[in-house]
Design a protein around this motif. Structure first.
Motif, PDB file in Angstrom:
ATOM      1  N   GLY A  26       0.789  -1.228   0.000  1.00 39.58           N
ATOM      2  CA  GLY A  26       0.000   0.000   0.000  1.00 39.58           C
ATOM      3  C   GLY A  26       0.817   1.271   0.000  1.00 39.58           C
ATOM      4  N   VAL A  27       1.985   1.221  -0.636  1.00 42.65           N
ATOM      5  CA  VAL A  27       2.836   2.407  -0.751  1.00 42.65           C
ATOM      6  C   VAL A  27       3.200   2.605  -2.221  1.00 42.65           C
ATOM      7  N   PRO A  28       3.500   3.843  -2.621  1.00 45.65           N
ATOM      8  CA  PRO A  28       3.817   4.073  -4.029  1.00 45.65           C
ATOM      9  C   PRO A  28       5.175   3.504  -4.444  1.00 45.65           C
ATOM     10  N   HIS A  29       5.222   3.046  -5.685  1.00 40.92           N
ATOM     11  CA  HIS A  29       6.459   2.607  -6.339  1.00 40.92           C
ATOM     12  C   HIS A  29       7.022   3.842  -7.027  1.00 40.92           C
ATOM     13  N   ASP A  77       1.130  11.116  -1.192  1.00 36.68           N
ATOM     14  CA  ASP A  77       1.032   9.651  -1.171  1.00 36.68           C
ATOM     15  C   ASP A  77       2.299   8.970  -0.662  1.00 36.68           C
ATOM     16  N   ALA A  78       3.416   9.676  -0.663  1.00 35.27           N
ATOM     17  CA  ALA A  78       4.676   9.087  -0.199  1.00 35.27           C
ATOM     18  C   ALA A  78       4.905   9.315   1.296  1.00 35.27           C
ATOM     19  N   GLN A  79       4.022  10.049   1.948  1.00 35.64           N
ATOM     20  CA  GLN A  79       4.221  10.350   3.370  1.00 35.64           C
ATOM     21  C   GLN A  79       4.089   9.118   4.252  1.00 35.64           C
ATOM     22  N   GLY A  80       3.313   8.131   3.796  1.00 29.04           N
ATOM     23  CA  GLY A  80       3.136   6.905   4.568  1.00 29.04           C
ATOM     24  C   GLY A  80       4.124   5.818   4.211  1.00 29.04           C
ATOM     25  N   GLY A  81       5.044   6.109   3.306  1.00 25.74           N
ATOM     26  CA  GLY A  81       6.047   5.142   2.890  1.00 25.74           C
ATOM     27  C   GLY A  81       6.187   5.100   1.385  1.00 25.74           C
ATOM     28  N   PHE A  82       7.154   4.308   0.923  1.00 26.74           N
ATOM     29  CA  PHE A  82       7.444   4.235  -0.512  1.00 26.74           C
ATOM     30  C   PHE A  82       8.392   3.074  -0.792  1.00 26.74           C
ATOM     31  N   LEU A 106      15.286   4.707   6.358  1.00 23.46           N
ATOM     32  CA  LEU A 106      14.740   3.583   5.600  1.00 23.46           C
ATOM     33  C   LEU A 106      14.495   2.404   6.533  1.00 23.46           C
ATOM     34  N   ASN A 107      13.538   1.554   6.161  1.00 24.61           N
ATOM     35  CA  ASN A 107      13.290   0.319   6.909  1.00 24.61           C
ATOM     36  C   ASN A 107      14.196  -0.804   6.424  1.00 24.61           C
ATOM     37  N   ALA A 108      14.413  -0.830   5.104  1.00 27.30           N
ATOM     38  CA  ALA A 108      15.193  -1.924   4.532  1.00 27.30           C
ATOM     39  C   ALA A 108      15.678  -1.552   3.143  1.00 27.30           C
ATOM     40  N   VAL A 109      16.742  -2.236   2.743  1.00 26.54           N
ATOM     41  CA  VAL A 109      17.241  -2.175   1.367  1.00 26.54           C
ATOM     42  C   VAL A 109      17.220  -3.613   0.876  1.00 26.54           C
TER      43      VAL A 109
END
Length: 182
Positions: A26-29, A77-82, A106-109
């Motif tokens: 549920g986050v933008p690409h 739309d990117a405020q909740g993640g991406f 970042l959470n992860a790469v």
């Protein structure tokens, strides 16, 4: 909040996986290639710069790419993640991204690991005019030199995923790894 960078050589399936993961999470690409095309199509100031550079056969400088990404990450739309695909490409861009995100790291790469011969086969199978073996191997060499150092830069956040398999299988590998990290 999901903030993930996707890394891997050309032909590893980053774009395909980004679309599937974007829907699942549920986050933008956010793809730099898509950003370039959108800015060019909309005749923005940045788009005109990029078009002139590309038309002359040059590479878009980090400052221009960085600014496009900064603007895109500021959108609602990117405020909740991406999911970032194609950015950062080098440690200088990674430093820029860290400065933009500030405390919201970042959470992860996610690194998509794949044998180079498999990549060559995949890319040749696409049938694109610019995909011949010499060009593909050159792109892989550029990736190794410019982008692979990001793996060390992001060592603490790195999740390596086997990128060979059906699209759904690879997507599930990524989702399982991300959930394990949460």
């Amino acid at each position: 909040m999901t903030r993930v960078v996707l890394v891997g050589p050309p032909g590893a399936g980053k774009g395909t996986q980004a679309k599937a993961l974007s829907a699942e999470l549920g986050v933008p690409h956010i793809s730099t290639g898509d950003l370039f095309r959108a800015h060019i199509a909309n005749n923005t100031e940045l788009g005109l710069q990029v078009k002139a550079i590309i038309d002359s056969g040059g590479l878009v400088p980090d400052e221009v790419t960085n600014e496009m990404v900064r603007v895109r990450l500021a959108e609602a739309d990117a405020q909740g993640g991406f999911l970032l695909d194609g950015f950062p490409r080098n440690t200088g861009q990674a430093d820029f991204l860290r400065a933009v995100l500030g405390a919201d790291e970042l959470n992860a790469v996610v690194e998509f690991k794949i044998d180079e011969d498999v990549v060559v086969g995949r890319m040749l199978g696409r049938g694109r005019a610019d995909d011949n073996e010499g060009v593909i191997r050159h792109r892989l060499e550029v990736y190794r030199k410019e982008t692979a150092p990001l793996l060390d830069y992001y060592a603490a956040l790195l999740i390596s995923i086997d990128a060979v398999g059906e699209v759904g299988e690879v997507t599930q590998r990524v989702l399982s790894a991300l959930r394990g990290r949460a």
